[in-house]
Write an enzyme that holds these catalytic residues in place. Structure first.
Site, PDB file in Angstrom:
ATOM      1  N   HIS A 116      -5.726  15.407  -7.269  1.00  0.00           N
ATOM      2  CA  HIS A 116      -5.300  16.013  -6.003  1.00  0.00           C
ATOM      3  C   HIS A 116      -4.145  16.979  -6.224  1.00  0.00           C
ATOM      4  O   HIS A 116      -2.993  16.677  -5.933  1.00  0.00           O
ATOM      5  CB  HIS A 116      -4.897  14.903  -5.024  1.00  0.00           C
ATOM      6  CG  HIS A 116      -4.502  15.380  -3.672  1.00  0.00           C
ATOM      7  ND1 HIS A 116      -4.944  16.563  -3.119  1.00  0.00           N
ATOM      8  CD2 HIS A 116      -3.679  14.817  -2.724  1.00  0.00           C
ATOM      9  CE1 HIS A 116      -4.437  16.700  -1.913  1.00  0.00           C
ATOM     10  NE2 HIS A 116      -3.659  15.668  -1.653  1.00  0.00           N
ATOM     11  N   CYS A 140      -1.864  19.464   2.307  1.00  0.00           N
ATOM     12  CA  CYS A 140      -3.009  19.183   1.433  1.00  0.00           C
ATOM     13  C   CYS A 140      -4.248  19.962   1.834  1.00  0.00           C
ATOM     14  O   CYS A 140      -5.220  20.017   1.065  1.00  0.00           O
ATOM     15  CB  CYS A 140      -3.316  17.694   1.448  1.00  0.00           C
ATOM     16  SG  CYS A 140      -1.871  16.633   1.281  1.00  0.00           S
TER      17      CYS A 140
END
Length: 392
Positions: A335, A86
């Site tokens: 996200h 991420c």
């Protein structure tokens, strides 16, 4: 070393776009970024590019960097693909800064892209899982939400953090995201909505968890030798810090914080010559509500264990002492793993340029971005500083 400056940044919309490809989303972010440069930029000025992506679903695992840069016409320049889960494009921005500060390049494009919604939920959970410790977490059945649920439970047990305090994160970030035209979940939610939503992994409810997202984002980093060509109101990359840690949560000494975040922040603060109290706003990695609360503590915005009271006090609202996640954060904005860190930088650029629309803060001069890989196996922090005094 030469100074590095942020002269442009932008993103695509974040959401679910079955008609789009990772190339077309990257093009949208790239063109938006070029348009954001105050004095404009000829693409021929770009010396190199760094692209962050995980490659959910196995998409273009090889040469995904050149695959998107050639699509936008950047032929022949060196392109590096970064995968740090991420934190991929947060690290891409860091590499762009390094290339500029070393003198090897004057203009570097950093970006990220991810398509996550065109595969099954099981496939998404698999790819999210590989960002953690594979053998003892993913293959034993622990989900990403399950890992953060363990962190939330530990924080509650040690510091008395409550589900209501977790829910305040969702309420604040949805209120911010409702003002962001790029947000995937651009609507408000109430405290009752967040607390009474279905449980995903106890104690985390649906509103404590970010969505899976398609999207892309980019930033342009330039040297002090050329910054005057692009803007007369420069935004300096004042500090950069990065750190890694054990990939598996069970391997770490604490479940109630992310040591890599603290190390990265300490390095960035030292480089910038500032303290947490000097930060006007921050984009932090709130993949789950507990992650934002831990970020408050790891970044030094409040004392260890006080994050729950800090959010309840209103300190992180847009009118608080440090505005956090004015974009809506991962929770509301979305996200798209490989694009998240660069998307945070885009929000910082917009706030410092005065171009954040309905979310615009009152004359901020210094902002921070905080991007985490996995449950804390990697973290990167940037501090951006508007060099001119507000009002000049």
């Amino acid at each position: 070393m030469t100074e590095a400056y942020l002269v442009g940044a932008g993103q695509s919309d974040f959401g679910s776009f079955p008609e789009e490809s990772y190339r077309s989303l990257f093009r949208e972010a790239y063109e938006t970024t070029l348009d954001s440069v105050p004095a404009g930029m000829d693409p021929d000025a770009i010396d190199e590019a760094v692209i962050g992506t995980l490659g959910v679903g196995g998409r273009q695992l090889g040469l995904s960097g050149p695959a998107v840069t050639e699509h936008v016409g950047l032929h022949g320049i060196p392109v590096t693909r970064v995968e740090n889960a991420c934190a991929a494009s947060g690290y891409a921005v860091r590499q762009a800064v390094q290339a500029v500060k070393s003198g090897m390049a004057d203009v570097v494009l950093a970006g990220g892209v991810e398509i996550m919604t065109d595969v099954s939920g099981d496939a998404v959970r698999y790819w999210l899982g590989v960002s953690g410790e594979t053998e003892w977490e993913r293959l034993s059945g622990t989900t990403f939400a399950g890992v953060y649920a363990q962190m939330a439970s530990a924080h509650m047990a040690e510091y008395g953090t409550t589900s209501e305090q977790l829910s305040h994160v969702a309420v604040k970030n949805h209120a911010n995201g409702a003002k962001n035209p790029h947000a995937q979940l651009g609507f408000e939610c109430s405290l009752e909505d967040a607390m009474n939503a279905p449980v995903v992994a106890d104690p985390l409810t649906l509103y404590h968890c970010c969505p899976t997202t398609d999207g892309a984002a980019c930033a342009l980093v330039v040297s002090e030798d050329v910054v005057d060509k692009y803007t007369d109101d420069p935004i300096r990359v004042a500090g950069v810090g990065a750190a890694s840690d054990r990939v598996g949560l069970f391997q770490r000494d604490t479940y109630t914080g992310v040591p890599a975040s603290k190390s990265a922040a300490d390095t960035a603060y030292e480089m910038a010559g500032v303290a947490p109290d000097d930060i006007d706003f921050a984009e932090v990695h709130d993949c789950f509500a507990i992650a934002e609360l831990m970020a408050y503590e790891d970044l030094g915005f409040c004392e260890r264990g006080d994050a729950g009271e800090f959010i309840e006090s209103g300190a992180t609202r847009p009118d608080g002492e440090v505005a956090v996640n004015t974009s809506g954060g991962l929770k509301s904005k979305g996200h798209p793993i490989g694009a998240t860190g660069a998307g945070q930088v885009a929000e910082a650029f917009n706030q410092l340029s005065g171009d954040a629309g309905d979310r615009q803060l009152d004359a901020p001069t210094r902002g921070l971005t905080h991007n985490v890989g996995g449950s804390g196996g990697a973290a990167v922090v940037h501090i951006f500083e508007r060099e001119q005094e507000v009002g000049r």
